[in-house]
Design a protein around this motif. Sequence first.
Motif, mmCIF file in Angstrom:
data_model
loop_
_atom_site.group_PDB
_atom_site.id
_atom_site.type_symbol
_atom_site.label_atom_id
_atom_site.label_comp_id
_atom_site.label_asym_id
_atom_site.label_seq_id
_atom_site.Cartn_x
_atom_site.Cartn_y
_atom_site.Cartn_z
ATOM 1 N N GLY A 49 0.818 -1.206 0.000
ATOM 2 C CA GLY A 49 0.000 0.000 0.000
ATOM 3 C C GLY A 49 0.848 1.250 0.000
ATOM 4 N N TYR A 50 0.166 2.377 0.112
ATOM 5 C CA TYR A 50 0.846 3.679 0.028
ATOM 6 C C TYR A 50 0.220 4.650 1.032
ATOM 7 C CZ TYR A 50 2.056 1.508 -4.403
ATOM 8 O OH TYR A 50 2.486 0.623 -5.360
ATOM 9 N N GLN A 51 0.992 5.641 1.419
ATOM 10 C CA GLN A 51 0.514 6.696 2.296
ATOM 11 C C GLN A 51 0.832 8.050 1.686
ATOM 12 O OE1 GLN A 51 2.465 5.794 6.031
ATOM 13 N NE2 GLN A 51 0.636 4.769 6.817
ATOM 14 N N ILE A 52 -0.169 8.926 1.652
ATOM 15 C CA ILE A 52 -0.003 10.292 1.151
ATOM 16 C C ILE A 52 0.007 11.234 2.345
ATOM 17 C CG2 ILE A 52 -0.961 12.116 -0.306
ATOM 18 C CD1 ILE A 52 -2.424 9.897 -1.863
ATOM 19 N N TYR A 53 0.998 12.099 2.395
ATOM 20 C CA TYR A 53 1.136 13.052 3.493
ATOM 21 C C TYR A 53 1.088 14.480 2.969
ATOM 22 C CZ TYR A 53 2.442 9.624 7.061
ATOM 23 O OH TYR A 53 2.433 8.588 7.970
ATOM 24 N N GLN A 54 0.423 15.335 3.722
ATOM 25 C CA GLN A 54 0.494 16.776 3.473
ATOM 26 C C GLN A 54 1.653 17.328 4.296
ATOM 27 O OE1 GLN A 54 -3.208 18.891 3.840
ATOM 28 N NE2 GLN A 54 -2.212 20.889 3.975
ATOM 29 N N TYR A 55 2.482 18.141 3.648
ATOM 30 C CA TYR A 55 3.723 18.617 4.260
ATOM 31 C C TYR A 55 3.647 20.109 4.525
ATOM 32 C CZ TYR A 55 8.780 19.286 4.887
ATOM 33 O OH TYR A 55 10.011 19.606 5.371
ATOM 34 N N ASP A 56 4.034 20.524 5.735
ATOM 35 C CA ASP A 56 4.029 21.934 6.128
ATOM 36 C C ASP A 56 5.440 22.491 5.969
ATOM 37 O OD1 ASP A 56 4.091 24.397 7.570
ATOM 38 O OD2 ASP A 56 2.305 23.778 8.682
ATOM 39 N N LEU A 57 5.625 23.398 5.017
ATOM 40 C CA LEU A 57 6.957 23.942 4.751
ATOM 41 C C LEU A 57 7.488 24.760 5.913
ATOM 42 C CD1 LEU A 57 6.547 25.073 1.035
ATOM 43 C CD2 LEU A 57 7.838 23.119 1.886
ATOM 44 N N ASP A 58 6.603 25.392 6.676
ATOM 45 C CA ASP A 58 7.045 26.254 7.776
ATOM 46 C C ASP A 58 7.539 25.454 8.970
ATOM 47 O OD1 ASP A 58 6.413 28.577 6.359
ATOM 48 O OD2 ASP A 58 4.333 28.520 7.031
ATOM 49 N N THR A 59 6.846 24.381 9.313
ATOM 50 C CA THR A 59 7.203 23.600 10.495
ATOM 51 C C THR A 59 8.008 22.350 10.169
ATOM 52 O OG1 THR A 59 5.157 22.291 10.429
ATOM 53 C CG2 THR A 59 5.088 24.393 11.616
ATOM 54 N N GLY A 60 7.988 21.925 8.908
ATOM 55 C CA GLY A 60 8.673 20.697 8.536
ATOM 56 C C GLY A 60 7.916 19.442 8.966
ATOM 57 N N LYS A 61 6.668 19.599 9.415
ATOM 58 C CA LYS A 61 5.892 18.457 9.875
ATOM 59 C C LYS A 61 4.951 17.957 8.779
ATOM 60 C CE LYS A 61 5.980 19.768 14.765
ATOM 61 N NZ LYS A 61 5.175 20.072 15.974
ATOM 62 N N SER A 62 4.599 16.668 8.908
ATOM 63 C CA SER A 62 3.703 16.045 7.939
ATOM 64 C C SER A 62 2.444 15.545 8.632
ATOM 65 C CB SER A 62 4.392 14.859 7.246
ATOM 66 O OG SER A 62 5.502 15.286 6.491
ATOM 67 N N LYS A 63 1.338 15.563 7.904
ATOM 68 C CA LYS A 63 0.076 15.019 8.392
ATOM 69 C C LYS A 63 -0.456 14.052 7.348
ATOM 70 C CE LYS A 63 -4.610 16.250 9.817
ATOM 71 N NZ LYS A 63 -5.581 17.361 10.029
ATOM 72 N N ARG A 64 -0.771 12.844 7.795
ATOM 73 C CA ARG A 64 -1.204 11.832 6.843
ATOM 74 C C ARG A 64 -2.582 12.176 6.285
ATOM 75 N NH1 ARG A 64 -0.903 6.201 9.201
ATOM 76 N NH2 ARG A 64 -2.975 6.664 10.032
ATOM 77 N N LEU A 65 -2.669 12.179 4.968
ATOM 78 C CA LEU A 65 -3.915 12.507 4.290
ATOM 79 C C LEU A 65 -4.702 11.260 3.942
ATOM 80 C CD1 LEU A 65 -5.556 14.867 2.864
ATOM 81 C CD2 LEU A 65 -4.314 14.222 0.788
ATOM 82 N N LYS A 66 -3.994 10.196 3.527
ATOM 83 C CA LYS A 66 -4.689 9.010 3.043
ATOM 84 C C LYS A 66 -3.766 7.800 3.088
ATOM 85 C CE LYS A 66 -8.081 6.769 0.937
ATOM 86 N NZ LYS A 66 -9.417 6.566 1.577
ATOM 87 N N THR A 67 -4.309 6.660 3.550
ATOM 88 C CA THR A 67 -3.621 5.375 3.453
ATOM 89 C C THR A 67 -4.374 4.509 2.454
ATOM 90 O OG1 THR A 67 -2.793 5.452 5.716
ATOM 91 C CG2 THR A 67 -2.916 3.294 4.682
ATOM 92 N N ILE A 68 -3.658 3.994 1.470
ATOM 93 C CA ILE A 68 -4.257 3.186 0.404
ATOM 94 C C ILE A 68 -3.745 1.757 0.552
ATOM 95 C CG2 ILE A 68 -4.348 2.832 -2.094
ATOM 96 C CD1 ILE A 68 -4.164 5.893 -2.338
ATOM 97 N N LEU A 69 -4.671 0.804 0.687
ATOM 98 C CA LEU A 69 -4.310 -0.583 0.969
ATOM 99 C C LEU A 69 -4.248 -1.455 -0.280
ATOM 100 C CD1 LEU A 69 -6.443 -1.087 4.206
ATOM 101 C CD2 LEU A 69 -4.045 -0.428 4.001
ATOM 102 N N ASN A 70 -4.424 -0.860 -1.437
ATOM 103 C CA ASN A 70 -4.358 -1.604 -2.690
ATOM 104 C C ASN A 70 -3.004 -1.330 -3.345
ATOM 105 O OD1 ASN A 70 -4.610 -2.704 -5.225
ATOM 106 N ND2 ASN A 70 -6.551 -1.699 -5.714
ATOM 107 N N PRO A 71 -2.123 -2.311 -3.446
ATOM 108 C CA PRO A 71 -0.788 -2.067 -4.002
ATOM 109 C C PRO A 71 -0.791 -1.710 -5.480
ATOM 110 C CG PRO A 71 -1.144 -4.421 -3.691
ATOM 111 C CD PRO A 71 -2.303 -3.730 -3.046
ATOM 112 N N ASP A 72 -1.898 -2.013 -6.182
ATOM 113 C CA ASP A 72 -1.974 -1.708 -7.604
ATOM 114 C C ASP A 72 -2.565 -0.334 -7.885
ATOM 115 O OD1 ASP A 72 -0.942 -4.232 -8.374
ATOM 116 O OD2 ASP A 72 -2.918 -5.137 -8.051
ATOM 117 N N LYS A 73 -3.066 0.325 -6.857
ATOM 118 C CA LYS A 73 -3.664 1.650 -7.031
ATOM 119 C C LYS A 73 -2.573 2.708 -6.910
ATOM 120 C CE LYS A 73 -7.330 4.664 -5.208
ATOM 121 N NZ LYS A 73 -8.006 4.837 -6.507
#
Length: 436
Positions: A277-301
């Motif tokens: 699977g895959y994980q998409i993160y939103q990244y904050d340029l000011d703080t350098g921190k990430s927040k997970r937006l979506k976890t995808i459990l299909n390896p072909d997606k």
Amino acid sequence: MKKWIYVLLASFLMLLYLPASVAMADARGTLTADSKKENITVTLQKPEGVTDSVTSLRFWMYVSVSEGSTKQPLFQFSDAFRAADNIVSSAAVTKQGSMYVADIVVAVKDQDIFKNGGKAVIGTLTLQPSETFRAKTGLAGRAGATDSQPVLIYVSSRVQSAQSVQITDAKTVECIKINGSADQNPAGPQDPVVPNLPVTPQEPSVPGQPVTPDQGVTQPDTDTDQPQTEEPGSSSGSGNGNKQKFDTKKALSLKLSAKNGTARITFRWSRAAGADGYQIYQYDLDTGKSKRLKTILNPDKTSYSKELEYGTSYSFRVRAFQTGKNNKRTYGRFSRVIHTVTAPAKVTGVSVKRQKSSDIAVSWKLKGAADGFQIYRSTARNGKYTRLKTISKGSTKKYTGISQKNGQTCYYKVRAYASGTDGKRIYGKFSSVKKL
């Protein structure tokens, strides 16, 4: 004022305000950077076939920032253009969205700018970047356009009119800093997110980045922004000893796309061998921190889309994972941080009023942010609309410089735009049509 000053000022005005004729020959331009890629010196070569003296010239440079930030770049002319008293020069640097544009003009009296073997070192553009920074610097087209061939406008002693030629062989310079250190040997280039953006190397971890295993260490999912709901064995091949080899050191390639008139962003990334699977993160340029937006459990997606806020800048990255025994995950490296901007909201509240005998004032409203607006007009409601004005300031909500003949009926509409990371515009929907 001395007579030669008038001559130089006349040359300035010619370059700034008069249209330039297109000459057949080309010029050459070279950008040379120091070891940190923060000081970029521009050298120009005399246009081919020009034998008389070139007394004035104008060209543009741009700095396209794809990660981090920089104070406004500074352009300093070389000693040859600073020491003499018979030279007039100007280097105006302006911010356009995520890009800076330097408009460089120089004029001399009774001499050839290219007197030293047909080449002239014009000056140096200095960046003042943040600790983590990624940007591309290059020569640009008219008014800083990065999607067209760079141009040089010049005036010669024989042809007292502005001539325009293309600048060829002008390679761009990419500046990369990670935690304050210049990346001198970036590895594993990734695909750029859009045309004209630099190809950016694989990104090391930065403050706030979730731990990325480099040696195949298996670790639990420690993200806390949303709970994990998958059951043991729910990911493809979980607990299977015959899994395809998963490369924890390989970073994915992420691309983002935003369309006119919508706040929806589409994510596309490269498939990772052996991933569950895959994980998409939103990244904050000011703080350098990430927040997970979506976890995808299909390896072909390898794509995902989401509706976000209108007229907003976003940064994202993606990583793959493999699920092992006890539902523990092994993570691959993050993709580089990719930036995009969504289209502004639809313009509302358009009002068209006559001020004087032939002067028209157009005003409007916008919920949210924009970098500018465009006003269109037609003589028929469903006819062809012509753009009257582009306003390059997002805070402007009124324009009065329009003429309309008495007794004539016209139809007006307005739309907002945002400047993308590559300098190209993303447009919001047109307003409703207003008749006058």
